[in-house]
Design a protein around this motif. Sequence first.
Motif, PDB file in Angstrom:
ATOM      1  N   GLY A  78     -61.523 -40.592  -8.651  1.00 42.30           N
ATOM      2  CA  GLY A  78     -60.873 -39.275  -8.614  1.00 42.30           C
ATOM      3  C   GLY A  78     -59.500 -39.398  -9.237  1.00 42.30           C
ATOM      4  O   GLY A  78     -58.603 -39.973  -8.651  1.00 42.30           O
ATOM      5  N   LEU A  79     -59.351 -38.877 -10.453  1.00 44.04           N
ATOM      6  CA  LEU A  79     -58.067 -38.983 -11.184  1.00 44.04           C
ATOM      7  C   LEU A  79     -57.299 -37.684 -11.017  1.00 44.04           C
ATOM      8  O   LEU A  79     -57.668 -36.659 -11.580  1.00 44.04           O
ATOM      9  CB  LEU A  79     -58.331 -39.194 -12.672  1.00 44.04           C
ATOM     10  CG  LEU A  79     -58.365 -40.594 -13.261  1.00 44.04           C
ATOM     11  CD1 LEU A  79     -58.332 -40.516 -14.774  1.00 44.04           C
ATOM     12  CD2 LEU A  79     -57.260 -41.493 -12.747  1.00 44.04           C
ATOM     13  N   SER A  80     -56.213 -37.737 -10.265  1.00 38.74           N
ATOM     14  CA  SER A  80     -55.485 -36.502  -9.920  1.00 38.74           C
ATOM     15  C   SER A  80     -54.352 -36.189 -10.877  1.00 38.74           C
ATOM     16  O   SER A  80     -53.763 -35.115 -10.797  1.00 38.74           O
ATOM     17  CB  SER A  80     -54.905 -36.648  -8.519  1.00 38.74           C
ATOM     18  OG  SER A  80     -53.896 -37.644  -8.538  1.00 38.74           O
TER      19      SER A  80
ATOM     20  N   GLY B 138     -51.822 -38.196 -10.674  1.00 41.69           N
ATOM     21  CA  GLY B 138     -50.776 -38.940  -9.961  1.00 41.69           C
ATOM     22  C   GLY B 138     -50.870 -40.434 -10.253  1.00 41.69           C
ATOM     23  O   GLY B 138     -51.850 -40.918 -10.836  1.00 41.69           O
ATOM     24  N   VAL B 139     -49.851 -41.145  -9.816  1.00 37.98           N
ATOM     25  CA  VAL B 139     -49.743 -42.565 -10.156  1.00 37.98           C
ATOM     26  C   VAL B 139     -50.739 -43.434  -9.363  1.00 37.98           C
ATOM     27  O   VAL B 139     -51.257 -44.428  -9.880  1.00 37.98           O
ATOM     28  CB  VAL B 139     -48.277 -43.043  -9.972  1.00 37.98           C
ATOM     29  CG1 VAL B 139     -47.859 -43.035  -8.525  1.00 37.98           C
ATOM     30  CG2 VAL B 139     -48.055 -44.407 -10.586  1.00 37.98           C
ATOM     31  N   ASP B 140     -51.041 -43.031  -8.125  1.00 33.55           N
ATOM     32  CA  ASP B 140     -51.906 -43.880  -7.288  1.00 33.55           C
ATOM     33  C   ASP B 140     -53.338 -43.938  -7.819  1.00 33.55           C
ATOM     34  O   ASP B 140     -53.948 -45.014  -7.876  1.00 33.55           O
ATOM     35  CB  ASP B 140     -51.912 -43.365  -5.839  1.00 33.55           C
ATOM     36  CG  ASP B 140     -50.522 -43.366  -5.246  1.00 33.55           C
ATOM     37  OD1 ASP B 140     -49.783 -44.330  -5.492  1.00 33.55           O
ATOM     38  OD2 ASP B 140     -50.170 -42.397  -4.550  1.00 33.55           O
ATOM     39  N   SER B 141     -53.870 -42.789  -8.210  1.00 35.63           N
ATOM     40  CA  SER B 141     -55.245 -42.805  -8.727  1.00 35.63           C
ATOM     41  C   SER B 141     -55.288 -43.441 -10.114  1.00 35.63           C
ATOM     42  O   SER B 141     -56.299 -44.054 -10.491  1.00 35.63           O
ATOM     43  CB  SER B 141     -55.850 -41.403  -8.742  1.00 35.63           C
ATOM     44  OG  SER B 141     -55.027 -40.489  -9.418  1.00 35.63           O
TER      45      SER B 141
ATOM     46  N   ILE C 261     -62.778 -38.599 -12.877  1.00 37.74           N
ATOM     47  CA  ILE C 261     -63.097 -37.175 -12.707  1.00 37.74           C
ATOM     48  C   ILE C 261     -61.874 -36.457 -12.164  1.00 37.74           C
ATOM     49  O   ILE C 261     -61.272 -36.903 -11.184  1.00 37.74           O
ATOM     50  CB  ILE C 261     -64.291 -36.963 -11.754  1.00 37.74           C
ATOM     51  CG1 ILE C 261     -65.577 -37.460 -12.431  1.00 37.74           C
ATOM     52  CG2 ILE C 261     -64.427 -35.487 -11.375  1.00 37.74           C
ATOM     53  CD1 ILE C 261     -66.845 -37.123 -11.693  1.00 37.74           C
ATOM     54  N   PHE C 262     -61.520 -35.382 -12.837  1.00 34.00           N
ATOM     55  CA  PHE C 262     -60.459 -34.514 -12.341  1.00 34.00           C
ATOM     56  C   PHE C 262     -61.122 -33.318 -11.681  1.00 34.00           C
ATOM     57  O   PHE C 262     -61.989 -32.672 -12.272  1.00 34.00           O
ATOM     58  CB  PHE C 262     -59.553 -34.044 -13.483  1.00 34.00           C
ATOM     59  CG  PHE C 262     -58.478 -33.101 -13.026  1.00 34.00           C
ATOM     60  CD1 PHE C 262     -57.277 -33.589 -12.548  1.00 34.00           C
ATOM     61  CD2 PHE C 262     -58.685 -31.721 -13.048  1.00 34.00           C
ATOM     62  CE1 PHE C 262     -56.288 -32.724 -12.097  1.00 34.00           C
ATOM     63  CE2 PHE C 262     -57.696 -30.843 -12.597  1.00 34.00           C
ATOM     64  CZ  PHE C 262     -56.500 -31.356 -12.115  1.00 34.00           C
ATOM     65  N   MET C 263     -60.726 -33.035 -10.434  1.00 31.27           N
ATOM     66  CA  MET C 263     -61.306 -31.894  -9.711  1.00 31.27           C
ATOM     67  C   MET C 263     -60.345 -30.724  -9.732  1.00 31.27           C
ATOM     68  O   MET C 263     -59.161 -30.899  -9.462  1.00 31.27           O
ATOM     69  CB  MET C 263     -61.471 -32.229  -8.220  1.00 31.27           C
ATOM     70  CG  MET C 263     -62.518 -33.205  -7.906  1.00 31.27           C
ATOM     71  SD  MET C 263     -62.554 -33.422  -6.104  1.00 31.27           S
ATOM     72  CE  MET C 263     -61.326 -34.679  -5.898  1.00 31.27           C
TER      73      MET C 263
ATOM     74  N   LYS D 279     -63.712 -34.120  -1.266  1.00 32.40           N
ATOM     75  CA  LYS D 279     -63.559 -35.412  -1.950  1.00 32.40           C
ATOM     76  C   LYS D 279     -64.657 -36.403  -1.588  1.00 32.40           C
ATOM     77  O   LYS D 279     -65.102 -37.176  -2.428  1.00 32.40           O
ATOM     78  CB  LYS D 279     -62.196 -36.018  -1.621  1.00 32.40           C
ATOM     79  CG  LYS D 279     -61.045 -35.281  -2.295  1.00 32.40           C
ATOM     80  CD  LYS D 279     -59.700 -35.912  -1.978  1.00 32.40           C
ATOM     81  CE  LYS D 279     -58.587 -35.062  -2.558  1.00 32.40           C
ATOM     82  NZ  LYS D 279     -57.299 -35.261  -1.897  1.00 32.40           N
TER      83      LYS D 279
ATOM     84  N   THR E  61     -60.689 -43.610  -4.760  1.00 33.01           N
ATOM     85  CA  THR E  61     -59.547 -42.689  -4.825  1.00 33.01           C
ATOM     86  C   THR E  61     -58.271 -43.512  -4.624  1.00 33.01           C
ATOM     87  O   THR E  61     -58.329 -44.679  -4.230  1.00 33.01           O
ATOM     88  CB  THR E  61     -59.627 -41.594  -3.734  1.00 33.01           C
ATOM     89  OG1 THR E  61     -59.512 -42.224  -2.456  1.00 33.01           O
ATOM     90  CG2 THR E  61     -60.888 -40.772  -3.817  1.00 33.01           C
ATOM     91  N   GLY E  62     -57.143 -42.851  -4.851  1.00 34.50           N
ATOM     92  CA  GLY E  62     -55.854 -43.537  -4.707  1.00 34.50           C
ATOM     93  C   GLY E  62     -55.266 -43.378  -3.321  1.00 34.50           C
ATOM     94  O   GLY E  62     -54.043 -43.394  -3.174  1.00 34.50           O
ATOM     95  N   HIS E  63     -56.103 -43.212  -2.302  1.00 34.37           N
ATOM     96  CA  HIS E  63     -55.593 -43.117  -0.929  1.00 34.37           C
ATOM     97  C   HIS E  63     -55.087 -44.472  -0.444  1.00 34.37           C
ATOM     98  O   HIS E  63     -55.649 -45.519  -0.776  1.00 34.37           O
ATOM     99  CB  HIS E  63     -56.707 -42.654   0.024  1.00 34.37           C
ATOM    100  CG  HIS E  63     -57.020 -41.197  -0.054  1.00 34.37           C
ATOM    101  ND1 HIS E  63     -58.122 -40.720  -0.719  1.00 34.37           N
ATOM    102  CD2 HIS E  63     -56.375 -40.123   0.448  1.00 34.37           C
ATOM    103  CE1 HIS E  63     -58.145 -39.392  -0.606  1.00 34.37           C
ATOM    104  NE2 HIS E  63     -57.088 -39.007   0.088  1.00 34.37           N
TER     105      HIS E  63
ATOM    106  N   GLN F 182     -52.645 -43.364   4.866  1.00 35.20           N
ATOM    107  CA  GLN F 182     -53.281 -42.035   4.878  1.00 35.20           C
ATOM    108  C   GLN F 182     -54.572 -41.998   5.699  1.00 35.20           C
ATOM    109  O   GLN F 182     -55.358 -41.071   5.554  1.00 35.20           O
ATOM    110  CB  GLN F 182     -53.578 -41.588   3.445  1.00 35.20           C
ATOM    111  CG  GLN F 182     -52.326 -41.259   2.635  1.00 35.20           C
ATOM    112  CD  GLN F 182     -52.660 -40.889   1.209  1.00 35.20           C
ATOM    113  OE1 GLN F 182     -53.281 -41.654   0.493  1.00 35.20           O
ATOM    114  NE2 GLN F 182     -52.248 -39.701   0.783  1.00 35.20           N
TER     115      GLN F 182
ATOM    116  N   SER G 258     -47.085 -35.907  -4.862  1.00 29.47           N
ATOM    117  CA  SER G 258     -47.333 -34.510  -4.510  1.00 29.47           C
ATOM    118  C   SER G 258     -47.032 -34.326  -3.021  1.00 29.47           C
ATOM    119  O   SER G 258     -47.172 -35.245  -2.224  1.00 29.47           O
ATOM    120  CB  SER G 258     -48.776 -34.118  -4.806  1.00 29.47           C
ATOM    121  OG  SER G 258     -49.646 -34.912  -4.041  1.00 29.47           O
TER     122      SER G 258
END
Length: 406
Positions: free
Chosen positions: A10-12, A14-17, A34-36, A106, A124-126, A175, A219
Amino acid sequence: MQAKQRIVVGLSGGVDSAVTAWLLKQAGHEVVGIFMKNWEDDDDSEYCSSNVDFVDAAAVADVIGIEIEHVNFAADYKDRVFAEFLREYSAGRTPNPDVLCNAEIKFKAFLDHAMRLGAEKIATGHYARVRCVAADSGEPLGSHETSRATARDGAPRTDAVRYELLKGLDPSKDQSYFLHRLTQPQLSKTLFPVGELHKTEVRRIAAEIGLPNAKKKDSTGICFIGERPFREFLNRYLQTKPGPIKDERGRKIGEHVGLSFYTLGQRQGLGIGGVKAKGAQRGGGDHSPWFVARKDMATNTLYAVQGHDHPWLLSPALVFDDLSWTAGEPPAPGAYAAKTRYRQQDAACTLAAGPTPQSRVLRFAEPQWAVTPGQSAVLYDGEVCLGGGVIAQAETLEPNQALAQL
Ligand SMILES: Nc1ncnc2c1ncn2[C@@H]1O[C@H](COP(=O)(O)OP(=O)(O)OP(=O)(O)O)[C@@H](O)[C@H]1O
């Protein structure tokens, strides 16, 4: 090295993903981003960062050298997350849509989509971790791919292993609270590579490999609200019914704009800053700030109290329901730790049977501040997140002793 797998990230934007995708690619996996898009904006696109985020995600995919797909889950999100969010607010509770978004979008709609694309795993980048343990002994087996998890004929032995959800290693970013509704099938297919790292390390990696979003701000807030003024946003969807604000003795001290717009423990936005509690005996005296302490839906009354540590704001126990346990079965009654809101220290507590088979009671060693119906109560055994549920009712030190008998 682990066997090469097809992994959908999951590419948001953001830096984490972004670092998640890079780490997996470095480990030799076939990675697809994938961008949602989970929210369709009608009028106020100035607040929506979705287009910018997609451009960022696409730039990241380009630098890492992976494909990226744009998927729209806005209809699912509206049905499964936003409708529930509005229902909860209308009932006077304060829901946590990020928890529901993880459970329904997600790690459900997105996970199903990834599986249809032939992925073996999603990532994911969680900031959380998944640990594979032996089902019988609980002994950690490390990664998902262990000989214990696979029978001699190569078929998965789902009975032999169990997946635990662990806190992220960086305590300031953990998280797991938001992920506590994940089930065994979901955990078995999920990777959280940055959960093993500290955020500073993630940013260092991003800068080192030249990711265009290395310095992008994290975010904040609920994804579909973004930076919009919250009250204005809610106002578009909920009916407002103004009513009185009263103090603990029932004296009217102001007007509220509609109970749904307030949450327990809220200090700003009451419009009663100048009011002084005449003859206040406690709570810090005349100049202490006011806090929302109770909502009485039956009389449409908002109660406010003065002083952060007022007994109406302190809860020694709560009832929670809508339970979800990561192991697939409820933990035994006994001593654990719990969080009643994100970014809270773990609080020592005991878990006991609830007033119905579908609920449980948590009793805290120390009373908890502003325990809020609708928020998640999440249970931990050390670093293992056991799952949790939705807070239905909170006992307060006085005079609401509803749960004292349980
Ligand atoms: N729009 C999206 N498209 C794809 N994946 C997403 C999206 N939003 C969030 N995710 C996934 O969920 C993870 C956690 O979401 P969260 O909202 O905490 O992250 P973020 O701050 O938006 O971005 P990041 O974690 O990538 O820095 C992200 O790391 C990412 O893997």
